[in-house]
Scaffold this active site. Structure first.
Site, mmCIF file in Angstrom:
data_model
loop_
_atom_site.group_PDB
_atom_site.id
_atom_site.type_symbol
_atom_site.label_atom_id
_atom_site.label_comp_id
_atom_site.label_asym_id
_atom_site.label_seq_id
_atom_site.Cartn_x
_atom_site.Cartn_y
_atom_site.Cartn_z
ATOM 1 N N ARG A 1 2.071 -0.607 9.748
ATOM 2 C CA ARG A 1 2.205 -1.392 8.515
ATOM 3 C C ARG A 1 2.460 -2.859 8.823
ATOM 4 N NH1 ARG A 1 5.133 2.987 4.386
ATOM 5 N NH2 ARG A 1 3.149 4.014 3.966
ATOM 6 N N TYR B 1 -5.138 0.003 2.729
ATOM 7 C CA TYR B 1 -4.867 0.964 3.816
ATOM 8 C C TYR B 1 -3.455 0.830 4.386
ATOM 9 C CZ TYR B 1 -7.141 -2.370 7.305
ATOM 10 O OH TYR B 1 -7.537 -3.411 8.097
ATOM 11 N N GLU B 2 -3.035 1.850 5.090
ATOM 12 C CA GLU B 2 -1.644 1.980 5.565
ATOM 13 C C GLU B 2 -0.658 1.941 4.393
ATOM 14 O OE1 GLU B 2 -0.643 2.965 8.321
ATOM 15 O OE2 GLU B 2 -2.470 2.750 9.510
ATOM 16 N N GLY B 3 -1.055 2.511 3.275
ATOM 17 C CA GLY B 3 -0.186 2.532 2.108
ATOM 18 C C GLY B 3 -0.486 1.364 1.190
ATOM 19 N N GLN C 1 4.042 0.678 -0.941
ATOM 20 C CA GLN C 1 5.058 -0.174 -0.290
ATOM 21 C C GLN C 1 6.207 -0.455 -1.253
ATOM 22 O OE1 GLN C 1 4.543 -0.652 2.900
ATOM 23 N NE2 GLN C 1 2.483 0.198 2.684
#
Lengths: 248, 596
Positions: B303, B447-449, B454
Site C-alpha cells: 500500500r 488497486y491494493e484497496g 483505506q
C-alpha cells in the site's frame, strides 16, 4: 599496464548556469555537480580495456577541494581500482593541471593516460595536449575508437574532415570524444564496495608544481539580452537599416 | 515526449533535513554503513538509470502495450522493457532491501521508497514488474521455509525470475472471504516436500505472464479441503510457472497459464492477466488457513508503494506542466506586460496558473515527506534496538498507511488533472504525454484497496478498533513540534493553525467514535471525509516541519523561499478544505438515505 584517468568534477550539464551578482564567477553553491561527461567516457574506456585484459589497473585522478571525495567514490563505484585526490582549494588552469598529471605520471608510470578532450565548464581543450608535450610522448586526441595492441594504440579521431586513424606508441595520451562509448550504469554492490577502495590524498603544495595562471579573468557576465526586433517593409529598408548600424 | 529529472534535491531535503534519516538509520541494527554519502550515491545512480533507461520508454510503451498470444499463452512486453529489466537486475536493484543472505543489498526500506519513486516516475507500468517481485520476496522472507527461500526467493532477488501476488477472483475483490480457488494435497516432490494441486481462476494479476524473466513465482491464495468458510479459511501457496528441481534447475511447465490480458484505461505496458490454475503444483507457505493474515503483513509495504506511485506520477506531471507554463507564450499579465520584448507573456504571469502549479507542488512535496516519514518508521519498526521504539513505530505505521495510500493516490488525481489543465487543449492531445499521466494515475486509487477501503481501515480499524493508539503518537508528536517551534519567527502563521487543526482532529475523532458506537452505519458515512480530513492535517504538519528544516538547512536561498511560499500557500488555500470535510462528517448518515 596501468591507466591514469582524469576525472574532473563540473557543474552538471543540466544546470542552467548563472553568473554571480558580483561577476567573479558562476554560481556553484547549491548547484548539482557531477563528473565531466567526457571524463565518464574516459573512465569507461579504461574499464573496458581492463576487462579486455589490456590493462590491469585503472586509477582515477581528481584535482580539487577536500569535498571532492564523494565524486571520486563515484569513479571507484563505476569500477576504478583506486583514486588519487590532489587537494587544491582553487580551480587549476590547464597548464597547471597538465603539470600535476606529469608529476603523477612520473610516480605511477602508466602505460596510458586517458582524459576527456575538454571539460564542459571552461571548454579549454588543452590539458591532454599540454601533458603530451611536457611528457614528450605521443597524443591521440578526440578519440572515437581505441585499439591497443603490440605496444601501440590505434585511434580513430574525429576531425573536421571526418575520421582519421592514427597510431601512437605507448605510453601515450588519449583524449576522448563523445562517440567513443556509452558509460555504464553503476551497480549497487559496487557503490558499497567503493567505500572501501583506497583514495590517495596528495596536497597540491607537496607536488612542487608552480600554479601558473597564464589566463587572467577580469569578470563574468551573462550574454546581453536580445532586444526586440523591428519589422522592415522591403529589402531597401533592410539595407538602409544595416548601413545605419554600420554593418554594411 | 515528456521530460523527467529525478528530484534529488527534494528527496535529499525530505530524507536528511526534514526527517533526519541519516541519524536514525545509522543507529538501527545493521545500519552502521548507511551513511548519507552512501544513500546519496544510490539516489544519484537511481536517477541516472530512470532518466536514461526508463523515462524515454514511458510514452512509446504506453502506445505499444503488451501483446498476448492466445495459442501460446505468452505475453510480449513493449520495446525496451527487457533491456531495462536486465540492466536493473544486473545493477542489483531487484534486491535493494532484501537480506544479504539471499543475495540482497540489505539497504534501508526508506531508501527503497525513495528509489521506487524515481523508477515509478520513469515508467510506472514498467516499475510494477519489479514491485510485485519485491512483494513476493518479502512474503517468502517472512513466512517461507528456508528451502523455499533458497529455491524460490533467491532467483527473484537476483532478478532472474519475477513474482506475483494472486489474490483477486471474479467474485472476490475487496471481499477475499469469497474466494474459491482450491488446493488439494498431492504427493511429496523429489525432495520430500509436500505438494498441493491448485485449481481456480485469478484475475487482475499484474506481471502474471511476460517475457522479462525465465520463470515466474506466483503466490496464490486458495482454500484447503478442510478450510473454514470466509477469510479464516484461506492459505497461501507458491506456484511456479516452471517447476523447479532440488538443485534450482528449471523443470517442466506447470499447469498455470495466462488466459487473457486485460485492456485497461492506463498502465498499458503492465501485463495484467487472467491466470488459470489447472491442478498446478504448488507448496504451502506459512500455516494452513493463515494465508490472508500472511498476505496482510505485506499489505503495508504494498500500500505504501502504491501511495508512492501517486507521488511519482504527480512529480513528473508537475515537472512538465511547470516547464510548459514557463515556455508557453499567451496573453499578457493582468497588470501589464511582463515580457515586453516577446509576443506575449508566459503562463507563469497568470495567478490562476500559479495556483495550479502551487497546488501540485504542495501535494507532491508534502506527499513525498509523508511516504518517506512512513517508510522510515517502517525501518524503525523492524530494526530499532529498543523494543519500545519498535512497537511505537509499528503503531505509527499502521495508522499512517491508509493515509499515505488513500490520500496520496487521491491527490495524484488532482495533481495530474491540474498538470493537464495547464496545457489547455494541448493537454488532451496524446502526443504531449499529459493524458497518459491522468490515465495511469486512475488505477492507483483502486488497486491494493480502493480509497473507500483505506478510509474504512483508517477509521474502523486503526482509530476505533485499535483505539487510535497510532493517532495518539502522531498527535503527540505534532503537539511537541508546536511547542518547540511556537516562538520561531519563521513559522509564524503556521504553528497556530496547525495546533488548532490537531486539536480539532482529536475532538472530531472522539465525537465521531461516540456516534459510531450508537450507530455503526455512521462509520461508513464518515470514513472517506475522515480520511481526507486526516490527510490534510497530516500534510500541514509535514509542511510546517519542512519550513523548520529549510530554516536550518544549507540549501540555496531560492529553494528555501520556495518551501516557505508553498507552505504559506498550503495553509492559506488548502488546509481550509478540512472545514468541508468536517461538515460532511458531522452531517452523518442521515444525509445518505437509502437508494433503491
Amino acid at each position: 599496464m596501468k591507466i591514469l584517468v582524469g576525472y574532473k568534477r563540473v557543474v552538471d550539464y543540466n544546470v542552467r548556469i548563472q553568473v554571480k551578482p558580483d561577476g567573479t564567477g558562476v554560481v556553484t553553491d547549491g548547484v548539482k555537480l557531477s563528473a565531466n561527461p567526457f571524463d565518464d567516457i574516459a573512465l569507461e574506456e579504461a574499464l573496458r580495456l581492463r576487462e579486455k585484459g589490456v590493462a590491469e589497473e585503472v586509477v582515477v585522478v581528481g584535482i580539487g577541494p577536500a569535498d571532492l571525495t564523494a565524486h571520486l567514490r563515484n569513479g571507484l563505484a563505476m569500477g576504478a581500482n583506486r583514486a588519487i585526490h590532489v587537494v587544491a582549494a582553487d580551480a587549476v588552469q590547464p597548464l597547471t593541471a597538465a603539470r600535476v598529471f606529469l608529476k603523477l605520471v612520473e610516480k605511477e608510470q602508466p602505460g596510458l593516460v586517458i582524459l576527456g578532450k575538454q571539460a564542459i565548464d571552461d571548454d579549454a581543450n588543452q590539458t591532454g595536449q599540454m601533458l603530451a608535450a611536457l611528457w614528450d610522448r605521443p597524443q591521440a586526441t578526440f578519440a572515437s575508437k581505441v585499439d591497443i595492441a603490440g605496444g601501440k594504440a590505434t585511434v580513430t579521431r574525429e576531425v573536421d574532415a571526418g575520421l582519421e586513424v592514427i597510431e601512437a606508441e605507448l605510453p601515450a595520451v588519449i583524449t576522448t570524444d563523445l562517440r567513443l562509448n556509452e558509460p555504464r550504469f553503476i551497480k549497487l554492490p559496487d557503490i558499497m564496495k567503493a567505500k572501501s577502495k583506497p583514495i590517495d590524498t596528495i596536497e597540491f603544495g607537496s607536488l612542487g608544481v608552480e600554479a601558473h595562471d597564464h589566463l587572467k579573468t577580469t569578470h563574468y557576465a551573462a550574454p546581453a539580452k536580445r532586444s526586440k526586433g523591428v519589422m522592415v517593409k522591403d529589402a531597401a529598408e533592410l539595407v538602409a537599416a544595416l548601413k545605419q548600424k554600420g554593418l554594411l | 515526449m515528456t521530460i523527467y529529472k529525478a528530484p534529488l534535491d527534494d528527496l535529499r531535503f525530505a530524507l536528511f533535513d526534514v526527517l533526519g534519516a541519516e541519524h536514525t538509520l545509522t543507529s538501527l541494527q545493521g545500519g552502521e554503513a548507511h551513511s548519507r554519502d552512501l544513500l546519496d550515491a544510490v539516489l544519484e545512480e537511481a536517477g541516472r538509470l530512470s532518466e536514461q533507461l526508463l523515462a524515454p520508454t514511458n510514452a512509446p510503451a504506453d502506445a505499444e502495450g503488451c501483446r498476448f498470444d492466445k495459442a501460446a499463452h505468452t505475453v510480449t512486453t513493449p520495446k525496451g522493457f527487457k533491456e531495462a529489466f536486465k540492466a536493473f537486475a544486473e545493477g542489483g536493484w531487484t534486491g535493494l532491501t532484501n537480506p544479504e543472505a539471499y543475495g540482497g543489498q540489505a539497504l534501508p526500506g526508506v531508501l527503497g521508497t525513495a528509489t521506487t519513486e524515481i523508477f515509478q516516475s520513469g515508467n510506472l507500468a514498467w516499475s510494477l514488474y519489479p514491485l510485485l517481485s519485491e512483494g513476493a520476496t518479502h512474503a517468502m522472507e517472512q513466512h517461507g521455509e528456508e528451502w523455499q527461500r533458497e529455491r524460490f526467493m533467491k532467483p527473484i532477488v537476483a532478478g532472474r525470475w519475477t513474482g506475483t501476488m494472486c489474490l483477486t477472483e471474479p467474485q472476490a475483490g475487496s471481499d477475499l472471504g469469497l474466494l474459491k480457488t482450491r488446493a488439494e494435497p498431492g504427493a511429496a516432490d523429489a525432495g520430500g516436500h509436500p505438494t498441493y494441486r491448485i485449481s481456480g481462476t485469478k484475475i487482475f494479476i499484474s506481471a502474471g505472464e511476460h517475457d522479462l524473466a525465465e520463470n515466474i513465482v506466483h503466490l496464490v491464495l486458495a482454500r484447503l479441503p478442510d478450510a473454514p468458510e470466509g477469510s479464516r479459511g484461506i492459505s497461501m501457496f507458491i506456484v511456479p510457472k516452471f517447476k523447479v528441481g532440488e538443485d534450482g534447475s528449471l523443470g517442466a511447465r506447470n499447469t498455470v497459464a495466462a488466459g487473457a490480458i486485460e485492456h485497461k484505461m492506463g498502465i498499458h505496458a503492465c501485463s495484467t492477466c487472467v491466470m488459470n490454475f489447472d491442478g498446478a503444483e504448488g507448496y504451502l507457505i506459512g500455516k494452513p488457513h493463515k494465508g490472508l493474515a500472511a498476505m496482510f503483513t505485506m499489505m503495508n509495504a504494498a500500500r505504501l508503494s502504491v501511495g508512492v506511485q501517486g507521488l511519482a506520477l504527480a512529480e513528473r506531471a508537475l515537472q512538465n506542466s511547470l516547464n510548459y507554463a514557463r515556455e508557453r507564450l499567451q496573453s499578457r499579465a493582468l497588470s501589464g506586460p511582463k515580457f515586453p520584448d516577446k509576443p506575449a507573456d508566459n503562463l507563469l504571469v497568470q495567478p490562476d496558473v500559479r495556483r495550479m502549479l502551487l497546488t501540485q507542488r504542495a501535494f507532491v512535496e508534502g506527499s513525498r515527506a509523508l511516504v518517506l516519514y512512513t517508510a522510515l518508521q517502517t525501518d524503525i519498526e523492524h530494526r530499532a534496538i529498543d523494543e519500545a521504539a519498535r512497537q511505537k513505530a509499528g503503531e505509527l505505521v499502521a495508522f499512517l498507511i491508509p493515509i499515505a495510500k488513500g490520500m496520496t493516490t487521491e491527490l495524484a488525481q488532482e495533481c495530474t488533472k491540474e498538470a493537464l489543465q495547464i496545457y489547455g487543449g494541448h493537454g488532451y492531445i496524446a502526443e504531449n504525454g499529459m493524458e497518459q499521466f491522468v490515465r495511469d494515475a486512475r488505477i492507483i486509487t483502486l488497486y491494493e484497496g480502493t480509497t473507500g477501503i483505506q478510509a474504512a481501515d483508517l477509521l474502523g480499524r486503526k482509530i476505533l478498533q485499535l483505539q487510535g493508539v497510532g493517532a495518539r503518537h502522531f498527535l503527540q508528536e505534532i503537539g511537541a513540534f508546536c511547542q518547540q517551534h511556537g516562538a520561531d519567527a519563521s513559522l509564524r502563521g503556521l504553528i497556530g493553525p496547525l495546533a488548532a487543526a490537531a486539536k480539532e482532529w482529536s475532538e472530531l475523532t472522539a465525537s465521531l467514535a461516540k456516534r459510531v458506537q450508537a450507530n455503526p452505519e455512521e462509520l461508513g458515512a464518515a470514513a472517506s471525509d475522515y480520511l481526507y480530513y486526516s490527510g490534510y492535517v497530516t500534510l500541514a504538519y509535514l509542511w510546517a516541519r519542512s519550513v523548520a528544516a529549510a530554516e536550518a538547512g544549507s540549501q540555496s536561498a531560492a529553494f528555501k523561499q520556495a518551501k516557505r511560499d508553498t507552505a504559506a500557500f498550503y495553509f492559506a488555500r488548502i488546509l481550509p478544505r478540512t472545514l468541508v470535510h468536517k461538515a460532511a462528517i458531522e452531517a452523518g448518515v442521515a444525509t445518505l438515505p437509502a437508494i433503491d
